[in-house]
Design a protein around this motif. Structure first.
Motif, PDB file in Angstrom:
ATOM      1  N   ASP A 200     -15.629  27.565   6.205  1.00  0.00           N
ATOM      2  CA  ASP A 200     -16.427  27.801   7.415  1.00  0.00           C
ATOM      3  C   ASP A 200     -15.811  27.156   8.654  1.00  0.00           C
ATOM      4  OD1 ASP A 200     -18.373  29.461   6.321  1.00  0.00           O
ATOM      5  OD2 ASP A 200     -19.776  27.813   5.944  1.00  0.00           O
ATOM      6  N   CYS A 201     -15.116  26.006   8.504  1.00  0.00           N
ATOM      7  CA  CYS A 201     -14.519  25.361   9.678  1.00  0.00           C
ATOM      8  C   CYS A 201     -13.445  26.257  10.293  1.00  0.00           C
ATOM      9  CB  CYS A 201     -13.920  24.005   9.299  1.00  0.00           C
ATOM     10  SG  CYS A 201     -15.168  22.769   8.867  1.00  0.00           S
ATOM     11  N   VAL A 202     -12.981  25.876  11.481  1.00  0.00           N
ATOM     12  CA  VAL A 202     -12.099  26.729  12.276  1.00  0.00           C
ATOM     13  C   VAL A 202     -10.629  26.349  12.077  1.00  0.00           C
ATOM     14  CG1 VAL A 202     -11.605  27.617  14.580  1.00  0.00           C
ATOM     15  CG2 VAL A 202     -13.937  26.894  14.006  1.00  0.00           C
ATOM     16  N   PRO A 203      -9.800  27.277  11.602  1.00  0.00           N
ATOM     17  CA  PRO A 203      -8.359  27.020  11.522  1.00  0.00           C
ATOM     18  C   PRO A 203      -7.674  27.339  12.851  1.00  0.00           C
ATOM     19  CG  PRO A 203      -8.864  29.110  10.465  1.00  0.00           C
ATOM     20  CD  PRO A 203     -10.172  28.561  10.969  1.00  0.00           C
ATOM     21  N   LEU A 204      -6.862  26.399  13.330  1.00  0.00           N
ATOM     22  CA  LEU A 204      -6.124  26.569  14.583  1.00  0.00           C
ATOM     23  C   LEU A 204      -4.633  26.591  14.272  1.00  0.00           C
ATOM     24  CD1 LEU A 204      -8.070  23.985  16.791  1.00  0.00           C
ATOM     25  CD2 LEU A 204      -8.587  26.415  16.427  1.00  0.00           C
ATOM     26  N   TYR A 205      -3.922  27.515  14.895  1.00  0.00           N
ATOM     27  CA  TYR A 205      -2.498  27.724  14.656  1.00  0.00           C
ATOM     28  C   TYR A 205      -1.724  27.522  15.957  1.00  0.00           C
ATOM     29  CZ  TYR A 205      -4.309  30.341  10.599  1.00  0.00           C
ATOM     30  OH  TYR A 205      -4.977  30.717   9.458  1.00  0.00           O
ATOM     31  N   PHE A 206      -0.532  26.931  15.833  1.00  0.00           N
ATOM     32  CA  PHE A 206       0.292  26.634  16.994  1.00  0.00           C
ATOM     33  C   PHE A 206       1.745  26.994  16.694  1.00  0.00           C
ATOM     34  CE2 PHE A 206      -3.377  23.972  16.905  1.00  0.00           C
ATOM     35  CZ  PHE A 206      -3.803  23.839  18.220  1.00  0.00           C
ATOM     36  N   TRP A 207       2.403  27.609  17.660  1.00  0.00           N
ATOM     37  CA  TRP A 207       3.810  27.982  17.508  1.00  0.00           C
ATOM     38  C   TRP A 207       4.485  27.942  18.873  1.00  0.00           C
ATOM     39  CZ3 TRP A 207       5.471  33.629  18.031  1.00  0.00           C
ATOM     40  CH2 TRP A 207       6.865  33.743  17.960  1.00  0.00           C
ATOM     41  N   ASP A 208       5.558  27.169  18.944  1.00  0.00           N
ATOM     42  CA  ASP A 208       6.365  27.109  20.158  1.00  0.00           C
ATOM     43  C   ASP A 208       7.675  27.843  19.898  1.00  0.00           C
ATOM     44  OD1 ASP A 208       7.840  26.597  22.394  1.00  0.00           O
ATOM     45  OD2 ASP A 208       7.904  24.424  22.149  1.00  0.00           O
ATOM     46  N   PRO A 209       7.836  29.068  20.404  1.00  0.00           N
ATOM     47  CA  PRO A 209       9.056  29.825  20.143  1.00  0.00           C
ATOM     48  C   PRO A 209      10.297  29.221  20.811  1.00  0.00           C
ATOM     49  CG  PRO A 209       7.652  30.997  21.694  1.00  0.00           C
ATOM     50  CD  PRO A 209       6.858  29.831  21.196  1.00  0.00           C
TER      51      PRO A 209
ATOM     52  N   SER B 249       7.744  20.292  23.580  1.00  0.00           N
ATOM     53  CA  SER B 249       7.065  21.566  23.835  1.00  0.00           C
ATOM     54  C   SER B 249       6.268  21.504  25.134  1.00  0.00           C
ATOM     55  CB  SER B 249       6.116  21.911  22.678  1.00  0.00           C
ATOM     56  OG  SER B 249       6.827  22.083  21.472  1.00  0.00           O
ATOM     57  N   MET B 250       6.333  22.583  25.894  1.00  0.00           N
ATOM     58  CA  MET B 250       5.531  22.697  27.108  1.00  0.00           C
ATOM     59  C   MET B 250       4.344  23.611  26.823  1.00  0.00           C
ATOM     60  SD  MET B 250       8.338  22.777  30.187  1.00  0.00           S
ATOM     61  CE  MET B 250       9.014  24.372  29.727  1.00  0.00           C
ATOM     62  N   PRO B 251       3.134  23.203  27.241  1.00  0.00           N
ATOM     63  CA  PRO B 251       1.933  23.980  26.902  1.00  0.00           C
ATOM     64  C   PRO B 251       2.034  25.459  27.237  1.00  0.00           C
ATOM     65  CG  PRO B 251       1.322  21.892  27.899  1.00  0.00           C
ATOM     66  CD  PRO B 251       2.816  22.002  28.023  1.00  0.00           C
ATOM     67  N   GLN B 252       2.681  25.789  28.350  1.00  0.00           N
ATOM     68  CA  GLN B 252       2.747  27.193  28.751  1.00  0.00           C
ATOM     69  C   GLN B 252       3.609  28.042  27.822  1.00  0.00           C
ATOM     70  OE1 GLN B 252       3.805  24.580  30.501  1.00  0.00           O
ATOM     71  NE2 GLN B 252       5.642  25.041  31.731  1.00  0.00           N
TER      72      GLN B 252
END
Length: 285
Positions: free
Chosen positions: A130-139, A172-175
């Motif tokens: 039920d909890c929320v999975p968050l995914y991150f990728w810096d190309p 990594s830059m947020p943008q």
């Protein structure tokens, strides 16, 4: 368009973040979320339970992990995970950490709800019902990460912590960072009380004023101290406040409680159930 695409004929059942795979050469990025079908676990963990802490048979869990990793083009030795505590600590996975937590709980990253790496061949995983999975990728830097965000992780701003960790470790830059919000309980099913809502109010609804929050469907006030809360949308606003571009955020429409035939749900199953896994990894070339 739904970013997490069901692989209907796949065993074990998978919901793949296909867009990210298409955007990398030879589909180098693999990311997605498992369903509840296609494993060997028995009732009440039937059948693709992937977490040790719920009381399932350890041998069945290891077999489920082997099946899942192989279906993704990885091995059990690549499977790397943390021992989640609904906190905001993020572990950095180096080559020597590959496989931590794959066979038992004690070797996992302890007290850790987020993982990040830039090592090809490492398969990051975390667990949900039920909890929320968050995914991150810096190309740009090649870094990838996962974060587990229940309501406690959400109000702790684990999404913001991940952005900061990627900046610190990999420049990594947020943008440049791409993010995704995966299958989890939706605002249609997630009722909370004032205890939880007071904590949500404390963080300003992810950066919005109360008036803006009410208009943006972050929650519905049902009266008598009960609310329907939209954790996915709150995490999206936290990401934007952390510098992620809105167009770089993919958000699912899957609700784990509504789609009980496809997913484990802690609330729907009354607390005794299995766990799905989120995953992300860079395949070796």
């Amino acid at each position: 368009m739904e970013p997490f695409v069901s692989q209907e004929k796949q065993t074990p059942s998978l919901f793949v973040l296909e867009k990210w795979g298409r955007e990398t050469e030879a589909a180098a990025i693999s990311a997605g979320f498992t369903g509840r079908q296609g494993g060997v676990s028995r009732v009440p963990y039937d059948s693709l339970n992937l977490a040790f802490h719920v009381g399932d048979e350890p041998g069945d869990i290891v077999e489920n992990r082997k099946l899942t990793a192989a279906s993704l083009g990885f091995s059990l030795e690549d499977w790397t995970c943390g021992e989640q505590v609904h906190g905001v600590q993020i572990g950095v996975v180096h080559e020597e950490d590959r496989g931590r937590g794959s066979l038992d709980r004690t070797s996992a990253f302890q007290n850790t709800d987020g993982l990040v790496t830039h090592v090809p061949g490492v398969l990051l995983t975390s667990f949900y019902a039920d909890c929320v999975p968050l995914y991150f990728w810096d190309p740009v830097s090649g870094a990838v990460g996962l974060a587990h965000a229940g309501w406690k992780g959400t109000v702790g701003r684990i999404a913001e912590e991940m952005v900061a960790k990627m900046a610190l470790e990999y420049g990594s830059m947020p943008q440049n960072i791409r993010t995704a919000i995966g299958p989890s309980i939706g605002e249609c099913c997630y009722e909370v009380d004032d205890r939880v809502m007071d904590r949500v109010r404390d963080i300003g609804f992810g950066g919005l004023t109360p008036e803006e929050a009410a208009k943006s469907a972050l929650y519905i006030d049902k009266g008598r101290g009960k609310y329907m809360l939209n954790l996915k949308e709150i995490n999206r606003h936290i990401m934007i406040k952390a510098g992620i571009l809105a167009e770089h955020i993919e958000c699912t429409s899957w609700c784990t409680s509504c789609n009980h035939d496809l997913f484990f749900s802690y609330r729907k199953d009354g607390g005794t159930t299995g766990r799905m896994a989120s995953w992300i990894g860079m395949r070796k070339r």
